[in-house]
Design an enzyme around this catalytic site. Structure first.
Site, mmCIF file in Angstrom:
data_model
loop_
_atom_site.group_PDB
_atom_site.id
_atom_site.type_symbol
_atom_site.label_atom_id
_atom_site.label_comp_id
_atom_site.label_asym_id
_atom_site.label_seq_id
_atom_site.Cartn_x
_atom_site.Cartn_y
_atom_site.Cartn_z
ATOM 1 N N GLU A 300 0.829 -1.212 0.000
ATOM 2 C CA GLU A 300 0.000 0.000 0.000
ATOM 3 C C GLU A 300 0.864 1.263 0.000
ATOM 4 O O GLU A 300 0.551 2.236 -0.672
ATOM 5 C CB GLU A 300 -0.947 0.014 1.212
ATOM 6 N N ARG A 304 0.822 3.792 -3.231
ATOM 7 C CA ARG A 304 0.210 5.106 -2.977
ATOM 8 C C ARG A 304 1.278 6.177 -2.758
ATOM 9 O O ARG A 304 1.223 7.253 -3.343
ATOM 10 C CB ARG A 304 -0.708 5.030 -1.754
ATOM 11 N N ASP A 433 -5.212 -9.840 -8.060
ATOM 12 C CA ASP A 433 -5.542 -8.942 -9.176
ATOM 13 C C ASP A 433 -4.351 -8.266 -9.849
ATOM 14 O O ASP A 433 -4.065 -8.473 -11.030
ATOM 15 C CB ASP A 433 -6.571 -7.893 -8.736
ATOM 16 N N GLU A 569 -11.957 0.878 -10.219
ATOM 17 C CA GLU A 569 -11.593 -0.042 -11.315
ATOM 18 C C GLU A 569 -12.449 0.099 -12.575
ATOM 19 O O GLU A 569 -11.925 0.055 -13.702
ATOM 20 C CB GLU A 569 -11.611 -1.504 -10.826
HETATM 21 C C1 DMJ Z 1 -6.232 0.619 -4.896
HETATM 22 O O1 DMJ Z 1 -5.458 0.834 -3.783
HETATM 23 C C2 DMJ Z 1 -5.469 -0.049 -5.977
HETATM 24 O O2 DMJ Z 1 -6.129 0.107 -7.175
HETATM 25 C C3 DMJ Z 1 -5.275 -1.510 -5.719
HETATM 26 O O3 DMJ Z 1 -4.641 -2.153 -6.782
HETATM 27 C C4 DMJ Z 1 -6.601 -2.168 -5.488
HETATM 28 N N1 DMJ Z 1 -7.355 -1.514 -4.503
HETATM 29 C C5 DMJ Z 1 -7.478 -0.074 -4.485
HETATM 30 C C6 DMJ Z 1 -8.646 0.492 -5.206
HETATM 31 O O4 DMJ Z 1 -9.769 -0.259 -5.234
#
Ligand code: DMJ
Length: 669
Positions: A300, A304, A433, A569
């Site tokens: 994270e 970010r 994912d 998404e």
């Molecule tokens: C984000 O932090 C990123 O896109 C991550 O890959 C998946 N989750 C969240 C948004 O839904």
């Protein structure tokens, strides 16, 4: 005529030769005996007819010629072998194992590197030790062995880096995969350190595309208004904290690093919000301190914080953001000091102590394989290859692992053994994912030369088609389900809606047209996940009907899954689909969704809130939380989706990380 006497001839010759040979070896046998035998031999030779003698002579001459020819052949073969080796060596040099071949020479950071904390590798855990006793691992200062191991790899990368830069000046690799011929595109240079104005696309785009700026349209203005409203709430009630709690006019802390500010920096830049950008920048300069004694999640904080800082550096050209990126990058490095080099999930950025979650020594596959774009870019910018070495080791290791199912990966990997765990469950949703997303995006970032990544990506998409694709009833929507120990589940996380965008990006990058067809089918499904729901907003998870049943819709929602976290998404994928097809329906779908966000999630005093129930328009039950990705991703993708300026973050020059932070595609040297 001389009647042939083969038996005699044969006997005479072999016997004599044998005797000669024996005599030769019998050094103590006496010379007279030898000479007697020689005379006897000569007599026998004389007794042979002329024809017999000629045949024998011809036979020996033939043997001699054959011997000579094979000697010449062997000599030539030896020369050919030697020269082929050097050809091969040349080819090996021309196709570098790692991507630095496409790198521009690294731009050394202009800051004083000594200002940054030197975090030493920590000692590997003893895999045999019990889990509970090992949750926190202090970084010993003297672990020189491990350090030199890493140093070797780093050195090798640095050498390849330098070598590759030289060699690739004239080389442009063309990759062929199942009929698709893919040529590396023109990449993007690192920015000059000259500060740009917000709203400028970037220093690079500015130089390359001397076009008139495209004026922003009404829908984009609506996005700017939404951003300002969200920012107003954050500023008023949560300034400097991680997330806004818009209902209680408060905030929540996750890492205590002003996450929303950092995540939103490049969005402000792209939306042209100069004032907001400047105040955020001032906060980064004076308040942001990574020396805090806090545990952060590696993934994270990479996507970010590191991603946000790097992209803001690229867009603005302001070295403040690169300095901060180096700082956080260094502080995250202890996470890689595990027995397997698969990183721990958490690291204390103040103390340099890394650890797995309390309950397991596993890490999530998506997390350890979705930090590569950022760390590789950090290495390119700083010239410090430790970052790249660490994340590429993870990729190579995962590439070599068994336990995949036609390219599909399990969700967990053990930091001690380096092996996949909880085998048999395959999803494109949570915990897996962005593994798939980053296979393609790393390949694009590196100039489309790292074939292993491309192969893994294409295998995985084939695996998706084979095992996870179904059509719903009654509308025959194509969706991606899950596989659990051989059993198909018609469950799809909203997170999976990144996939149409990634597939479209792959098709745009040269992969076969069926990827685009699948992208179009899936984005239709993702849109229906909003459209078929009472509020027009998607739940977190849906279940599709796969058997025709009277009165049933395609999409069903369980009460535990009907929340909406303002996720990006679907908007992200709409953006890619619009960029690559120009079909306005994608903009219209996005517009419909933005209006529903405004209707059901907007909080009057400022900010937007996650909601608990997308199926109840009269009371969607706000959760009192605005995730940082709403500003970092969702609103940014809305703005880009509604834009008709195809050069606003040109997708042949930038690749978005999984948190929507654009990073440059590496230019050939
Ligand atoms: C984000 O932090 C990123 O896109 C991550 O890959 C998946 N989750 C969240 C948004 O839904």
């Amino acid at each position: 005529m001389y009647p042939p006497s083969p038996r005699q001839d044969f006997f005479a010759v072999t016997l004599n030769l044998g005797e000669r040979a024996q005599g030769g070896f019998d050094s103590g046998g006496g010379g007279s005996k030898y000479w007697r035998r020689r005379r006897l031999c000569w007599r026998k030779w004389k007794q042979l007819s002329r024809l017999q003698r000629n045949i024998i002579l011809f036979f020996f001459a033939f043997l001699a010629v054959c011997g000579l020819i094979s000697y010449i052949n062997m000599a030539n073969h030896g020369r050919a072998f030697t020269s082929r080796s050097s050809e091969e060596q040349k080819i090996e040099l021309d196709i570098p194992e790692l991507n630095p071949a496409v790198l521009a020479a690294p731009q050394k950071a202009d800051a004083n590197q000594g200002d940054f904390p030197e975090i030493l590798p920590q000692k590997a855990r003893n895999p045999r030790r019990g889990r509970l006793g090992n949750l926190q691992i202090k970084a010993p200062q003297e672990d020189l062995k491990e350090r030199s191991h890493d140093d070797d790899d780093t050195k090798r990368l640095e050498e390849e880096h330098g070598q590759a830069s030289k060699e690739n000046k004239s080389e442009r690799t063309v990759i062929s995969w199942r009929g698709a011929v893919i040529e590396p595109d023109q990449g993007t240079e690192p920015p000059s350190n000259k500060m740009q104005e917000p709203g400028h696309k970037s220093s690079t785009v500015e130089i390359k595309n001397q076009k008139k700026p495209v004026p922003i349209n009404e829908r984009q203005k609506a996005v700017i208004e939404a951003f300002r409203h969200a920012w107003k709430g954050y500023k008023k009630f949560a300034w400097g904290h991680d997330e806004l709690k818009p209902l209680t006019h408060s905030f929540s802390e996750w890492f205590g690093l002003g996450l929303t500010i950092i995540d939103a920096l490049d969005t402000m830049w792209i939306l042209g919000l100069k004032e907001e950008f400047e105040e955020a920048k001032a906060w980064v300069k004076t308040e942001l301190n990574f020396g805090k004694n806090v545990d952060v999640n590696l993934f994270e904080s990479t996507i970010r914080i590191l991603g946000g800082l790097l992209s803001t550096y690229h867009l603005s050209g302001d070295s403040l953001f690169l300095e901060k990126a180096k700082d956080i990058g260094n502080r995250l490095m202890p996470a890689f000091n595990t027995p397997s080099r698969i990183p721990y999930s958490d690291v204390n950025i103040g103390s340099g102590v890394a650890h797995p979650p309390r309950w397991t020594s596993d890490s999530t596959v998506a997390e350890v394989t979705s930090i590569q774009l950022e760390f590789r870019e950090l290495s390119r910018l700083t010239g410090d290859m430790r970052f790249q070495t660490a994340v590429e080791k993870v990729m190579k290791h995962v590439h070599s692992l068994s336990g995949k199912n036609d390219g599909l990966v399990p969700m967990f990997i053990n930091t001690n053994s380096g092996l996949f765990t909880h085998l048999g469950v395959y999803t494109l949703g949570a915990r897996a994912d962005s593994y798939y997303e980053y296979l393609l995006k790393q390949w694009i970032q590196g100039g489309k030369k790292e074939n292993e990544l491309l192969e893994e990506y294409i295998n995985a998409i084939e695996g998706v088609k084979r095992h996870l694709l179904r059509k719903s009833e009654p509308s025959k929507l194509t969706f991606v389900g899950e596989l659990a120990h051989g059993r198909f589940r018609a469950k799809m996380d909203h997170l999976v809606c990144f996939l149409p965008g990634t597939l479209a990006l792959g098709a745009h990058s040269g992969l076969t047209a069926d990827h685009m067809e699948l992208a179009k089918a899936l984005i239709e499904t993702c849109y229906q996940m909003y459209h078929q729901i009472e509020t027009g907003l998607s739940p977190e998870i849906v279940y599709f009907n796969i058997h025709p049943q009277k009165g049933h819709k395609d999409v069903e929602v369980k009460s535990s899954d009907r929340h909406n976290l303002l996720r990006p998404e679907t908007i992200e994928s709409l953006f890619y689909l619009y960029r690559f097809t120009g079909d306005k329906k994608y903009q219209d779908w996005g517009w419909e969704i933005l209006q529903n966000f405004n209707k059901y999630t907007r909080v009057p005093a400022g900010g937007y809130s996650s909601i608990d129930n997308v199926q109840n328009p009269s009371n969607p039950q706000p959760r009192d939380k605005m995730e940082s990705f709403f500003l970092g991703e969702t609103l940014k993708y809305f703005f880009l989706l509604f834009s008709d300026d195809m050069d606003l973050i040109n997708l042949d020059q930038y690749v978005f990380n999984t948190e929507a932070h654009p990073l440059p595609i590496w230019a050939p040297a």
